[in-house]
Design a protein around this motif. Sequence first.
Motif, PDB file in Angstrom:
ATOM      1  N   PRO A 109       0.807  -1.237   0.000  1.00 31.34           N
ATOM      2  CA  PRO A 109       0.000   0.000   0.000  1.00 31.34           C
ATOM      3  C   PRO A 109       0.827   1.267   0.000  1.00 31.34           C
ATOM      4  N   GLU A 110       1.897   1.295   0.826  1.00 24.29           N
ATOM      5  CA  GLU A 110       2.693   2.516   0.909  1.00 24.29           C
ATOM      6  C   GLU A 110       3.451   2.782  -0.389  1.00 24.29           C
ATOM      7  N   VAL A 111       3.868   1.718  -1.074  1.00 24.61           N
ATOM      8  CA  VAL A 111       4.588   1.880  -2.338  1.00 24.61           C
ATOM      9  C   VAL A 111       3.631   2.368  -3.423  1.00 24.61           C
ATOM     10  N   ARG A 112       2.431   1.819  -3.442  1.00 25.43           N
ATOM     11  CA  ARG A 112       1.441   2.256  -4.435  1.00 25.43           C
ATOM     12  C   ARG A 112       1.117   3.737  -4.256  1.00 25.43           C
ATOM     13  N   ARG A 113       0.952   4.153  -2.999  1.00 24.88           N
ATOM     14  CA  ARG A 113       0.657   5.567  -2.752  1.00 24.88           C
ATOM     15  C   ARG A 113       1.814   6.449  -3.199  1.00 24.88           C
ATOM     16  N   LEU A 114       3.024   6.026  -2.867  1.00 24.29           N
ATOM     17  CA  LEU A 114       4.187   6.846  -3.173  1.00 24.29           C
ATOM     18  C   LEU A 114       4.449   6.919  -4.670  1.00 24.29           C
ATOM     19  N   ILE A 115       4.251   5.822  -5.382  1.00 24.43           N
ATOM     20  CA  ILE A 115       4.409   5.842  -6.843  1.00 24.43           C
ATOM     21  C   ILE A 115       3.481   6.880  -7.462  1.00 24.43           C
ATOM     22  N   GLN A 116       2.245   6.914  -7.006  1.00 28.68           N
ATOM     23  CA  GLN A 116       1.289   7.878  -7.536  1.00 28.68           C
ATOM     24  C   GLN A 116       1.732   9.311  -7.228  1.00 28.68           C
ATOM     25  N   ARG A 117       2.220   9.539  -6.025  1.00 33.21           N
ATOM     26  CA  ARG A 117       2.624  10.891  -5.631  1.00 33.21           C
ATOM     27  C   ARG A 117       3.878  11.341  -6.366  1.00 33.21           C
ATOM     28  N   ILE A 118       4.847  10.446  -6.526  1.00 32.90           N
ATOM     29  CA  ILE A 118       6.072  10.793  -7.256  1.00 32.90           C
ATOM     30  C   ILE A 118       5.738  11.106  -8.707  1.00 32.90           C
ATOM     31  N   GLY A 119       4.872  10.274  -9.296  1.00 34.53           N
ATOM     32  CA  GLY A 119       4.470  10.523 -10.670  1.00 34.53           C
ATOM     33  C   GLY A 119       3.857  11.892 -10.844  1.00 34.53           C
ATOM     34  N   THR A 120       2.993  12.271  -9.910  1.00 34.26           N
ATOM     35  CA  THR A 120       2.354  13.595  -9.973  1.00 34.26           C
ATOM     36  C   THR A 120       3.386  14.696  -9.857  1.00 34.26           C
ATOM     37  N   ALA A 121       4.349  14.533  -8.941  1.00 34.66           N
ATOM     38  CA  ALA A 121       5.351  15.584  -8.718  1.00 34.66           C
ATOM     39  C   ALA A 121       6.283  15.722  -9.922  1.00 34.66           C
ATOM     40  N   LEU A 122       6.785  14.616 -10.455  1.00 36.05           N
ATOM     41  CA  LEU A 122       7.774  14.689 -11.530  1.00 36.05           C
ATOM     42  C   LEU A 122       7.138  14.941 -12.886  1.00 36.05           C
ATOM     43  N   ASP A 123       5.884  14.564 -13.077  1.00 35.64           N
ATOM     44  CA  ASP A 123       5.216  14.846 -14.351  1.00 35.64           C
ATOM     45  C   ASP A 123       4.995  16.343 -14.543  1.00 35.64           C
ATOM     46  N   GLN A 124       5.054  17.102 -13.453  1.00 38.85           N
ATOM     47  CA  GLN A 124       4.844  18.544 -13.535  1.00 38.85           C
ATOM     48  C   GLN A 124       6.127  19.303 -13.857  1.00 38.85           C
ATOM     49  N   LEU A 125       7.263  18.606 -13.899  1.00 43.24           N
ATOM     50  CA  LEU A 125       8.542  19.287 -14.153  1.00 43.24           C
ATOM     51  C   LEU A 125       8.606  19.835 -15.576  1.00 43.24           C
TER      52      LEU A 125
END
Length: 273
Positions: free
Chosen positions: A257-273
């Motif tokens: 669960p924690e990895v799934r949440r973090l993958i989604q959050r990292i994707g959101t952060a880095l896709d905005q670069l």
Amino acid sequence: MNEKNIDWNDLKLFLAVAREGGLSAAAKSTQRSPATLGRRMYELERSMERELFIRHDRGYELTPEGKALLDELTLVEHQIHRQTTPTSQSARPLVKISAGTWTTLSLIKNLDMLAGSPPDILLRFVSAEKVLDISHREIVIGIRNQRPKEDSLVCRKLARVEFAPYATKSAPDFYIKVMADTPSARWIHNNISSNGIVCEVNTPRNSLDLALESKGIALLPTFIGDAQSQLQRVGNIVEELSHEQWLVTHHEDRYLPEVRRLIQRIGTALDQL
């Protein structure tokens, strides 16, 4: 394989020998003599009816069957740790993230979003220019410049990364050279003569620090350079340094669960670069 003949303590010793790459180093962590470890590894191979190591003078190299066993035992070890960790300590599971200097810097700026609100993940950032081993759980999530080839890994493509030279308006027309094994550092080494170098640094981050102090030109990812109000582009994008970026994790860890949440959050952060 005759499981009745397996001494399960030998599996712990196997992990030490496999991770250390030899008997001498494993002896220090296990408090067993190299001779004892060598004998126990032979007994383990005989019990499992598998060849786990290729024995060299310089150390023990894992065979394909040895690598498979290491992967299986690492996962079991991880699961046992999760089950035996007191609730008070497991409320915020630890997730280790590896990325290069610049991506780590961007992730740190998004720490509040990545950790959750309220925080539900304890993050450990491992900033490294080299690729760390996800299969053997050196880290859980890695941000890489190339798509992984290992069958045990899964990935997600992130935003494309581009590089350009940056400096302040008053900076001299000399480059800051980074002494590191990275594509951007090699580009400066191959394309800028020593007469065009103002100074050398051994970490990429120092090139940004010097550029902000108006000491010279730094070759930076555009998502870093464009975010600095004091800096401006002083040249075109270096096309040969442009590359895709990939978020990588183990195919079994992605269901945590924690990895799934973090993958989604990292994707959101880095896709905005």
